[in-house]
Design an enzyme around this catalytic site. Structure first.
Site, PDB file in Angstrom:
ATOM      1  N   LYS A 109       0.822  -1.214   0.000  1.00 36.24           N
ATOM      2  CA  LYS A 109       0.000   0.000   0.000  1.00 36.24           C
ATOM      3  C   LYS A 109       0.857   1.265   0.000  1.00 36.24           C
ATOM      4  O   LYS A 109       0.607   2.179  -0.766  1.00 36.24           O
ATOM      5  CB  LYS A 109      -0.901   0.049   1.242  1.00 36.24           C
ATOM      6  CG  LYS A 109      -2.013  -0.971   1.261  1.00 36.24           C
ATOM      7  CD  LYS A 109      -3.002  -0.670   2.397  1.00 36.24           C
ATOM      8  CE  LYS A 109      -2.362  -0.653   3.760  1.00 36.24           C
ATOM      9  NZ  LYS A 109      -2.000  -1.961   4.314  1.00 36.24           N
ATOM     10  N   ARG A 159     -10.062   0.464   8.242  1.00 35.18           N
ATOM     11  CA  ARG A 159      -9.561  -0.884   8.457  1.00 35.18           C
ATOM     12  C   ARG A 159     -10.604  -1.751   9.167  1.00 35.18           C
ATOM     13  O   ARG A 159     -10.345  -2.913   9.444  1.00 35.18           O
ATOM     14  CB  ARG A 159      -8.332  -0.795   9.344  1.00 35.18           C
ATOM     15  CG  ARG A 159      -7.031  -1.173   8.684  1.00 35.18           C
ATOM     16  CD  ARG A 159      -5.984  -1.085   9.785  1.00 35.18           C
ATOM     17  NE  ARG A 159      -4.736  -1.650   9.421  1.00 35.18           N
ATOM     18  CZ  ARG A 159      -3.743  -0.980   8.827  1.00 35.18           C
ATOM     19  NH1 ARG A 159      -3.909   0.263   8.461  1.00 35.18           N
ATOM     20  NH2 ARG A 159      -2.604  -1.578   8.604  1.00 35.18           N
ATOM     21  N   ARG A 192      11.420  -6.793   5.776  1.00 26.84           N
ATOM     22  CA  ARG A 192      11.271  -5.375   5.448  1.00 26.84           C
ATOM     23  C   ARG A 192      12.129  -4.489   6.344  1.00 26.84           C
ATOM     24  O   ARG A 192      12.244  -4.706   7.537  1.00 26.84           O
ATOM     25  CB  ARG A 192       9.809  -4.976   5.586  1.00 26.84           C
ATOM     26  CG  ARG A 192       9.578  -3.482   5.425  1.00 26.84           C
ATOM     27  CD  ARG A 192       8.171  -3.190   5.093  1.00 26.84           C
ATOM     28  NE  ARG A 192       7.329  -3.214   6.282  1.00 26.84           N
ATOM     29  CZ  ARG A 192       6.051  -2.847   6.272  1.00 26.84           C
ATOM     30  NH1 ARG A 192       5.473  -2.480   5.148  1.00 26.84           N
ATOM     31  NH2 ARG A 192       5.359  -2.880   7.376  1.00 26.84           N
ATOM     32  N   ARG A 214      10.901  -2.013  11.529  1.00 25.08           N
ATOM     33  CA  ARG A 214       9.753  -1.582  12.327  1.00 25.08           C
ATOM     34  C   ARG A 214       9.496  -2.582  13.435  1.00 25.08           C
ATOM     35  O   ARG A 214       9.598  -3.779  13.235  1.00 25.08           O
ATOM     36  CB  ARG A 214       8.509  -1.495  11.431  1.00 25.08           C
ATOM     37  CG  ARG A 214       8.246  -0.086  10.954  1.00 25.08           C
ATOM     38  CD  ARG A 214       7.199  -0.057   9.892  1.00 25.08           C
ATOM     39  NE  ARG A 214       5.932  -0.695  10.283  1.00 25.08           N
ATOM     40  CZ  ARG A 214       4.840  -0.658   9.516  1.00 25.08           C
ATOM     41  NH1 ARG A 214       4.857  -0.041   8.368  1.00 25.08           N
ATOM     42  NH2 ARG A 214       3.737  -1.250   9.921  1.00 25.08           N
ATOM     43  N   ARG A 226      -0.905  -9.315  13.032  1.00 24.12           N
ATOM     44  CA  ARG A 226      -1.452  -8.337  12.082  1.00 24.12           C
ATOM     45  C   ARG A 226      -2.246  -9.040  10.986  1.00 24.12           C
ATOM     46  O   ARG A 226      -3.279  -8.537  10.533  1.00 24.12           O
ATOM     47  CB  ARG A 226      -0.329  -7.506  11.470  1.00 24.12           C
ATOM     48  CG  ARG A 226       0.115  -6.379  12.396  1.00 24.12           C
ATOM     49  CD  ARG A 226       1.528  -5.952  12.122  1.00 24.12           C
ATOM     50  NE  ARG A 226       1.686  -5.236  10.881  1.00 24.12           N
ATOM     51  CZ  ARG A 226       2.854  -5.120  10.234  1.00 24.12           C
ATOM     52  NH1 ARG A 226       3.935  -5.687  10.730  1.00 24.12           N
ATOM     53  NH2 ARG A 226       2.930  -4.443   9.117  1.00 24.12           N
TER      54      ARG A 226
HETATM   55  P1  ADP Z   1       0.636  -2.214   7.732  1.00 26.17           P
HETATM   56  O1  ADP Z   1      -0.456  -1.972   6.739  1.00 26.17           O
HETATM   57  O2  ADP Z   1       1.922  -2.605   7.114  1.00 26.17           O
HETATM   58  O3  ADP Z   1       0.241  -3.106   8.876  1.00 26.17           O
HETATM   59  P2  ADP Z   1       0.408   0.574   8.638  1.00 26.17           P
HETATM   60  O4  ADP Z   1       1.593   1.431   8.564  1.00 26.17           O
HETATM   61  O5  ADP Z   1      -0.725   0.864   7.730  1.00 26.17           O
HETATM   62  O6  ADP Z   1       1.000  -0.879   8.445  1.00 26.17           O
HETATM   63  O7  ADP Z   1      -0.154   0.531  10.141  1.00 26.17           O
HETATM   64  C1  ADP Z   1       0.656   0.230  11.221  1.00 26.17           C
HETATM   65  C2  ADP Z   1      -0.166   0.073  12.495  1.00 26.17           C
HETATM   66  O8  ADP Z   1      -0.838   1.298  12.803  1.00 26.17           O
HETATM   67  C3  ADP Z   1      -1.288  -0.960  12.426  1.00 26.17           C
HETATM   68  O9  ADP Z   1      -0.836  -2.272  12.684  1.00 26.17           O
HETATM   69  C4  ADP Z   1      -2.233  -0.435  13.525  1.00 26.17           C
HETATM   70  O10 ADP Z   1      -1.777  -0.756  14.809  1.00 26.17           O
HETATM   71  C5  ADP Z   1      -2.135   1.063  13.361  1.00 26.17           C
HETATM   72  N1  ADP Z   1      -3.171   1.551  12.404  1.00 26.17           N
HETATM   73  C6  ADP Z   1      -2.944   2.154  11.215  1.00 26.17           C
HETATM   74  N2  ADP Z   1      -4.100   2.458  10.604  1.00 26.17           N
HETATM   75  C7  ADP Z   1      -5.102   2.031  11.421  1.00 26.17           C
HETATM   76  C8  ADP Z   1      -6.524   2.038  11.359  1.00 26.17           C
HETATM   77  N3  ADP Z   1      -7.181   2.558  10.310  1.00 26.17           N
HETATM   78  N4  ADP Z   1      -7.206   1.502  12.403  1.00 26.17           N
HETATM   79  C9  ADP Z   1      -6.586   0.998  13.454  1.00 26.17           C
HETATM   80  N5  ADP Z   1      -5.250   0.942  13.578  1.00 26.17           N
HETATM   81  C10 ADP Z   1      -4.502   1.457  12.584  1.00 26.17           C
END
Ligand code: ADP
Ligand code: ZN
Length: 214
Positions: A13, A88, A127, A160, A171
């Protein structure tokens, strides 16, 4: 263009979002990045989010929704935006529809990146990310020219905290449980543009453009 980029963790993404916002001249709203910056800055919101993020859990809906609503009110979002990592959950998607309605706006496209589980685990566990500019690397597929140094900005390249094996597994479980139902949610509203997320970055980008009718 007002669009959502949907996909599993490690689905690519972030990379595709950067290409899209460049092409369309719209802001990228990445909730993951907003949280990581808040953690770095040590704000109260950052401290709260960190506990969830490190474990690979989702941050509670009310926290995320509040942040996005505030961000979407800013002037640069008037003509369009790309949401990356939001919504999400179904309640987040419902909240988004309500907040856009208030300002007479609605989503045009939901781009859904599809990548299978094996590939996601491979991508996430290797990563590495630049602490400064967010550029992504990989210990096998895309090593920085100088060890632990970003090719683009010279920043520190790190892993990370939520890319460890435990958190990655969690996740993916959370994704299946909470986020995958959004695929049907948006398909039912005729907004879904499904795209195969496996292949080179440019190849995937071309598929995205095609799915948008470009
Ligand atoms: P990835 O898609 O690789 O898991 P992101 O950078 O999009 O990573 O998100 C990292 C973390 O931030 C998620 O695992 C979550 O804990 C939090 N997060 C991000 N966006 C949301 C969301 N829309 N709702 C809830 N938690 C979120
Ligand atoms: Zn960098």
């Amino acid at each position: 263009m007002k669009a959502i980029l949907l996909g599993p963790p490690g689905g690519g993404k972030g990379t595709q979002a950067k290409k899209l916002v460049k092409k369309y001249g719209i802001p990228q709203i990445s909730t993951g990045e907003i949280f990581r910056n808040a953690v770095k800055a040590g704000t109260e919101m950052g401290l709260k989010a960190k506990q969830y993020m490190d474990r690979g859990d989702l941050v509670p809906d009310d926290v995320v929704v509040g942040i996005v609503e505030e961000r979407l009110r800013e002037d640069d979002c008037r003509e369009g935006f790309l949401l990356d990592g939001f919504p999400r959950t179904i309640p987040q998607a419902d909240a988004l529809a309500v907040m856009l309605e208030k300002t007479g706006r609605k989503i045009d496209h939901v781009i859904s990146l599809e990548v299978e589980r094996e590939e996601l685990i491979k991508r996430l566990s290797g990563r590495r990310v630049c602490r400064n500019c967010g550029e992504e690397f990989h210990v096998m597929f895309k090593r920085p020219k100088v060890d632990m140094v970003c090719d683009l900005c010279g920043g520190e390249v790190y892993q990370r905290k939520d890319d460890n094996e435990e958190s990655v597994k969690n996740r993916l479980v959370e994704y299946e449980k909470q986020t995958a139902p959004l695929i049907d949610y948006y398909a039912g509203r005729s907004l879904l543009r499904s795209v195969q997320g496996v292949g080179g970055f440019d190849e995937v980008f071309e598929r995205i453009l095609k799915s948008l009718g470009e």
